[in-house]
Design an enzyme around this catalytic site. Structure first.
Site, mmCIF file in Angstrom:
data_model
loop_
_atom_site.group_PDB
_atom_site.id
_atom_site.type_symbol
_atom_site.label_atom_id
_atom_site.label_comp_id
_atom_site.label_asym_id
_atom_site.label_seq_id
_atom_site.Cartn_x
_atom_site.Cartn_y
_atom_site.Cartn_z
ATOM 1 N N CYS A 13 -3.416 -3.281 2.846
ATOM 2 C CA CYS A 13 -4.199 -3.781 1.937
ATOM 3 C C CYS A 13 -3.104 -4.982 2.345
ATOM 4 O O CYS A 13 -3.696 -5.537 2.610
ATOM 5 C CB CYS A 13 -4.513 -3.518 0.714
ATOM 6 S SG CYS A 13 -2.430 -2.862 0.076
ATOM 7 N N SER A 14 -1.967 -5.562 1.045
ATOM 8 C CA SER A 14 -1.260 -7.039 1.198
ATOM 9 C C SER A 14 0.131 -6.608 1.059
ATOM 10 O O SER A 14 0.069 -7.875 0.545
ATOM 11 C CB SER A 14 -2.655 -7.545 0.856
ATOM 12 O OG SER A 14 -2.581 -7.188 -0.431
ATOM 13 N N CYS A 15 0.500 -5.107 0.921
ATOM 14 C CA CYS A 15 2.098 -5.157 0.655
ATOM 15 C C CYS A 15 2.610 -5.862 1.140
ATOM 16 O O CYS A 15 2.673 -6.502 2.223
ATOM 17 C CB CYS A 15 2.371 -3.934 0.581
ATOM 18 S SG CYS A 15 1.273 -2.606 -0.299
ATOM 19 N N CYS B 247 0.445 -5.316 6.978
ATOM 20 C CA CYS B 247 0.037 -4.090 5.652
ATOM 21 C C CYS B 247 -1.427 -3.992 6.016
ATOM 22 O O CYS B 247 -2.204 -4.709 5.738
ATOM 23 C CB CYS B 247 -0.213 -4.237 4.307
ATOM 24 S SG CYS B 247 -0.057 -3.638 3.252
#
Lengths: 204, 108
Positions: free
Chosen positions: A112-114, A109
């Site tokens: 961000c950090s999905c 991702c």
């Protein structure tokens, strides 16, 4: 690449006021009745002890052992994953990416950090870190090498950039020599990183 | 929005450094930050896109210097203030009160 300060971004100490700020916010939110302290503890317990990559490993092992399930998983991942009881927050719209002898899938991702929480739990720090987010899309083979995953030149590497809506789970190839194993034994071979696509499953 | 969070393809960040046997949380403040952010998400005054946009509005140099849950806390505080649920002044005052109580506790 050497020891630049930025290369230590894997897990920085918090800013001095951060710990204080978290305490202040929690204290105010509880005082105003906006959050329930018992609900906070339950959330932490769920993600610390109940949800994690063992869930995803069960999905992968089932797909390896049950061709009809594998078909359902590839055509409607969210529904097939829910059959095993895994659903909810940050996994509402799942897509499963099948590795083949020709194609290796890898998930990042960049923004961000999905990450697919119901099947993998919360993401590790490296997945959320600047080096992985920056490099996975630019030099995936170099990144795979860093994880000890060396693929033949003729294997195509596909990198999937997650979004807030769609979360990916890699279905790794079933290792050789596993014909006699049951689903629980197969699940033991399925590592978290093999479902992100930065590694291959263990061999029996 | 093309901000510091848009990291795909950027150079210079170095090695990835996975941590063996990594714990889910590295400190108690991370647990609490995670839980209050999720609980306030469930409260329903904002959606996931608003949460992300709030985190992305962190000052770029600070974004790159800080960790994941610090981004979350920055975003949560911004949304709480923007939605009128808390004021910057009361957060600041509560931080000072907790700091003073902690200091008093340490001295006694």
């Amino acid at each position: 690449m050497n020891e630049l300060p930025m290369s230590h971004h894997k897990h920085n100490d918090p800013l001095p006021e951060t710990v204080l700020r978290v305490k202040a916010l929690e204290s105010l939110l509880v005082e105003k009745g906006l959050v329930d302290p018992a609900a906070l503890d339950a959330l932490i317990d769920t993600y610390e002890t109940k949800v994690g990559p063992r869930n995803g490993a069960r999905v992968v092992a089932r797909a390896w052992a049950d061709p009809a399930y594998r078909e359902r998983l590839l055509s409607d991942a969210s529904a097939a994953i829910a059959e095993l009881g895994f659903s909810g927050r940050q996994g509402e719209d799942m897509v499963v990416l099948e590795n083949t002898p020709q194609v290796h899938n890898m998930v990042v991702c960049t923004l961000c950090s999905c990450y697919p929480w119901p099947v993998l739990g919360l993401p590790p720090v490296w997945y959320k870190s600047a080096p992985y987010r920056a490099r996975a899309v630019a030099e995936p083979r170099a990144v795979l090498e860093e994880f000890g995953c060396s693929l033949p030149e003729d294997v195509e590497v596909r990198v999937w950039d997650s979004t807030a809506e769609v979360r990916y789970l890699v279905l790794p190839m079933r290792p050789r020599g596993t014909d006699a194993l049951n689903q629980a034994q197969l699940a033991e071979l399925v590592t978290r990183d093999s479902m992100i696509g930065t590694a291959l499953p263990r061999s029996p | 929005m093309n901000g510091a969070h848009d990291l795909g393809g950027m150079h210079g960040f170095g090695a990835i450094s996975p941590e063996p046997d990594e714990p889910v949380f590295h400190a108690d403040w991370e647990r609490r930050a995670f839980a209050i952010t999720l609980a306030m998400g469930a409260y329903g005054r904002w959606n996931l896109d608003m949460s992300r946009y709030a985190r992305e509005r962190m000052e770029p140099a600070e974004y790159l210097r800080t960790s994941y849950y610090e981004h979350w806390i920055h975003g949560l505080q911004l949304l709480l203030i923007e939605q009128g649920l808390l004021s910057a002044a009361e957060i600041e005052a509560r931080m000072q009160r907790i700091a003073a109580e902690t200091d008093a506790g340490a001295e006694s």
